[in-house]
Design an enzyme around this catalytic site. Structure first.
Site, PDB file in Angstrom:
ATOM      1  CE1 TYR A 128     -74.761 -42.331  14.500  1.00  0.00           C
ATOM      2  CE2 TYR A 128     -73.063 -43.519  15.714  1.00  0.00           C
ATOM      3  CZ  TYR A 128     -73.662 -43.175  14.511  1.00  0.00           C
ATOM      4  OH  TYR A 128     -73.172 -43.682  13.334  1.00  0.00           O
TER       5      TYR A 128
HETATM    6  O1  LIG Z   1     -67.622 -45.991  14.559  1.00  0.00           O
HETATM    7  C1  LIG Z   1     -68.665 -45.389  14.592  1.00  0.00           C
HETATM    8  O2  LIG Z   1     -69.732 -45.933  14.480  1.00  0.00           O
HETATM    9  C2  LIG Z   1     -68.676 -43.937  14.844  1.00  0.00           C
HETATM   10  O3  LIG Z   1     -67.405 -43.402  14.431  1.00  0.00           O
HETATM   11  C3  LIG Z   1     -67.238 -42.042  14.679  1.00  0.00           C
HETATM   12  O4  LIG Z   1     -67.310 -41.784  16.069  1.00  0.00           O
HETATM   13  P1  LIG Z   1     -65.973 -41.740  16.912  1.00  0.00           P
HETATM   14  O5  LIG Z   1     -65.272 -43.041  16.846  1.00  0.00           O
HETATM   15  O6  LIG Z   1     -66.321 -41.215  18.248  1.00  0.00           O
HETATM   16  O7  LIG Z   1     -65.104 -40.710  16.038  1.00  0.00           O
HETATM   17  P2  LIG Z   1     -64.565 -39.250  16.389  1.00  0.00           P
HETATM   18  O8  LIG Z   1     -65.638 -38.387  16.873  1.00  0.00           O
HETATM   19  O9  LIG Z   1     -63.785 -38.819  15.212  1.00  0.00           O
HETATM   20  O10 LIG Z   1     -63.556 -39.535  17.597  1.00  0.00           O
HETATM   21  C4  LIG Z   1     -62.404 -40.342  17.381  1.00  0.00           C
HETATM   22  C5  LIG Z   1     -61.648 -40.474  18.664  1.00  0.00           C
HETATM   23  O11 LIG Z   1     -61.160 -39.188  19.048  1.00  0.00           O
HETATM   24  C6  LIG Z   1     -61.508 -38.935  20.403  1.00  0.00           C
HETATM   25  N1  LIG Z   1     -61.681 -37.493  20.552  1.00  0.00           N
HETATM   26  C7  LIG Z   1     -62.726 -36.887  19.986  1.00  0.00           C
HETATM   27  C8  LIG Z   1     -62.894 -35.523  20.087  1.00  0.00           C
HETATM   28  C9  LIG Z   1     -61.959 -34.768  20.804  1.00  0.00           C
HETATM   29  O12 LIG Z   1     -62.036 -33.531  20.932  1.00  0.00           O
HETATM   30  N2  LIG Z   1     -60.906 -35.428  21.368  1.00  0.00           N
HETATM   31  C10 LIG Z   1     -60.727 -36.771  21.256  1.00  0.00           C
HETATM   32  O13 LIG Z   1     -59.770 -37.325  21.788  1.00  0.00           O
HETATM   33  C11 LIG Z   1     -62.729 -39.755  20.679  1.00  0.00           C
HETATM   34  O14 LIG Z   1     -62.823 -40.086  22.045  1.00  0.00           O
HETATM   35  C12 LIG Z   1     -62.487 -40.974  19.820  1.00  0.00           C
HETATM   36  O15 LIG Z   1     -61.735 -41.908  20.535  1.00  0.00           O
HETATM   37  C13 LIG Z   1     -68.314 -41.264  13.955  1.00  0.00           C
HETATM   38  O16 LIG Z   1     -68.199 -39.886  14.267  1.00  0.00           O
HETATM   39  C14 LIG Z   1     -69.688 -41.734  14.306  1.00  0.00           C
HETATM   40  O17 LIG Z   1     -70.614 -41.057  13.504  1.00  0.00           O
HETATM   41  C15 LIG Z   1     -69.808 -43.228  14.136  1.00  0.00           C
HETATM   42  O18 LIG Z   1     -69.859 -43.533  12.783  1.00  0.00           O
END
Ligand SMILES: O=C(O)[C@H]1O[C@H](OP(=O)(O)OP(=O)(O)OC[C@H]2O[C@@H](n3ccc(=O)[nH]c3=O)[C@H](O)[C@@H]2O)[C@H](O)[C@@H](O)[C@H]1O
Length: 445
Positions: A251
């Site tokens: 991504y």
């Molecule tokens: O800034 C971005 O550019 C991206 O932001 C977002 O990605 P992320 O920051 O990864 O958000 P998100 O999946 O909500 O996980 C949030 C937290 O929960 C943790 N996480 C996640 C899943 C889980 O089961 N457990 C957990 O602890 C995980 O480790 C993380 O620390 C958008 O989805 C992406 O499309 C893109 O725009």
């Protein structure tokens, strides 16, 4: 004695007569059945013509074909024709002096919906484009589309890879701006479906740029990059000048590729391009694939949730950014975007090329996020603290937004607790469970 042959003349006549009757009957039957066949074929053809005329794009791609029939602005129900063109033109026409005419791709998405509403509210013309794919529940996209419809924003059902459709839209409307938010989102899903990232974030972006570069006038383009481009960068807070050549997920790699592609189109064709690195955007009408969203769902259903910690047992944190702040950033970027300089596919002079962080500048651990949700929902979460799977995630994000602040006054104002309260209020109301979660309602009174 020689017996005379039996007199068969009567039976022969009778047989001939019967055979004649049979022939006449079978001819009649044949004629009747061919008439019937002709009528049935005609009927089937008519039904098919009606079906395909009224259901463009096909039902499989247009899941809300039933409700959209009655709403002029809720759907691109006809992919062509005078009525459709009128809807496109009407939606894209500004209603303020010097207003913009903006094509918003991914308009039925989370950020797309909020930005479209904000632009329309201040008098800009907005035309939406969305392919309503099923990466997450399309009914939420449809509900967003209905919300847009109520505000006279028309959403064309189509894909950014459809150059013919894009060209047609640019033929109908001389867009001043494109807010390009259509993308394959989600960091971890890239391991399951890598090609959908290439298809939307690389091929789709290039298709859009190809059309935009040939358009006359060329629009200025503001588009969604991502905080994930910082990848394995360890310098914090993340600043635009930091290295972004170590993406941790496909991504991130496709968003980084988008930034390089933007450079190329700016360089060769004079397209004005602004990339916005969004930091984990959340809020009402959000994406169900994101942690804060499905944590809320699972906590309310009493299901366990996985809270990640790093390989060395440290807490994971994100610079969670509230949607209204992101909308302000997008509008600020549009307002300060200079015109593209090319025309007819030819560059006429140097054009603007920008990249900005749009974050909240205050990272919060995922564990803390869960704590806020527990208190808002008045339910204890069943937390499983597990090591972050090696699937493209990064342990920490933190935005430096001084560039966006300098250039268009970007200043985030919503902290995570306030933003999550607004989200939880929307969530419980949207899913019809507000009465079960009294605390959210009370706290917002
Ligand atoms: O800034 C971005 O550019 C991206 O932001 C977002 O990605 P992320 O920051 O990864 O958000 P998100 O999946 O909500 O996980 C949030 C937290 O929960 C943790 N996480 C996640 C899943 C889980 O089961 N457990 C957990 O602890 C995980 O480790 C993380 O620390 C958008 O989805 C992406 O499309 C893109 O725009």
């Amino acid at each position: 004695m020689v017996s005379s042959p039996p007199d068969t003349s009567k039976t022969t006549k009778l047989e001939r007569y019967n055979s004649y009757i049979r022939r006449v009957n079978s001819t009649k039957l044949l004629q009747a059945s061919s008439k019937l066949l002709f009528r049935v074929t005609l009927l089937v053809a008519l039904v098919l013509i009606l079906f395909f005329t009224l259901n463009y794009p096909p039902i499989s791609e247009n899941p809300h074909h039933i409700h959209s029939k009655n709403n002029l602005f809720s759907s691109a129900f006809y992919g062509s024709g005078a009525v459709w063109e009128k809807q496109v033109r009407h939606s894209a026409t500004p209603h303020r002096p010097n207003g913009f005419s903006v094509l918003v791709t991914g308009a039925a998405g989370f950020v797309g919906t909020h930005c479209s509403l904000a632009l329309k509210k201040r008098g800009d013309g907005v035309l939406g484009l969305d392919n309503f794919n099923s990466y997450y529940d399309p009914s939420l996209k449809i509900a967003r589309e209905m919300l847009l419809g109520k505000h006279q924003i028309f959403v064309v059902h189509g894909d950014i890879n459809d150059a013919e459709l894009l060209n047609k839209l640019f033929d109908i409307v001389p867009f001043s701006h494109v807010l390009h938010l259509a993308a394959q989102a989600g960091v971890r899903y890239a391991m399951q479906n890598p090609l959908s990232y290439v298809n939307s974030n690389v091929a789709g972006f290039v298709t859009l740029l190809e059309v935009a570069k040939s358009a006359d006038p060329q629009p200025a383009i503001v588009w969604a990059s991502s905080s994930s481009v910082y990848g394995l960068n360890t310098q914090v807070p993340f600043s635009e000048g930091h290295r972004t050549d170590q993406p941790a997920s496909l991504y991130a790699a496709t968003k980084k590729a988008g930034e390089e592609i933007a450079h190329t189109y700016n360089h060769i064709y004079g397209l004005s391009l602004t990339g916005l690195r969004f930091f984990t955007v959340y809020g009402p009408w959000g994406r169900p694939d994101m942690a804060y969203f499905f944590f809320t769902k699972d906590i309310l259903q009493g299901k366990p949730i996985n809270v990640y910690v790093t390989q060395d047992g440290k807490e994971v944190a994100r610079d969670f950014t509230y949607i209204d702040d992101i909308v302000k950033g997008c509008v600020g970027a549009l307002d300060t975007a200079e015109k593209s300089t090319g025309s007819g596919g030819k560059k006429r002079g140097p054009a603007q090329l920008r990249v900005y962080n749009l974050g909240n500048t205050a990272p919060v651990t995922v564990n803390k996020l869960v704590g806020i949700l527990e208190s808002l929902l008045n339910v204890k979460a069943k937390k499983h603290m597990i090591k972050m799977p090696r699937n493209g995630d990064v342990p920490y994000t933190h935005a430096n937004v001084s560039l966006a602040c300098r250039d268009f006054g970007y200043k985030p104002t919503t902290d995570l607790a306030t933003g999550l309260r607004k989200f939880a209020k929307w969530y419980t109301s949207y899913y019809g469970i507000a009465s079960r979660v009294k605390k959210v309602i009370r706290s917002d009174d």
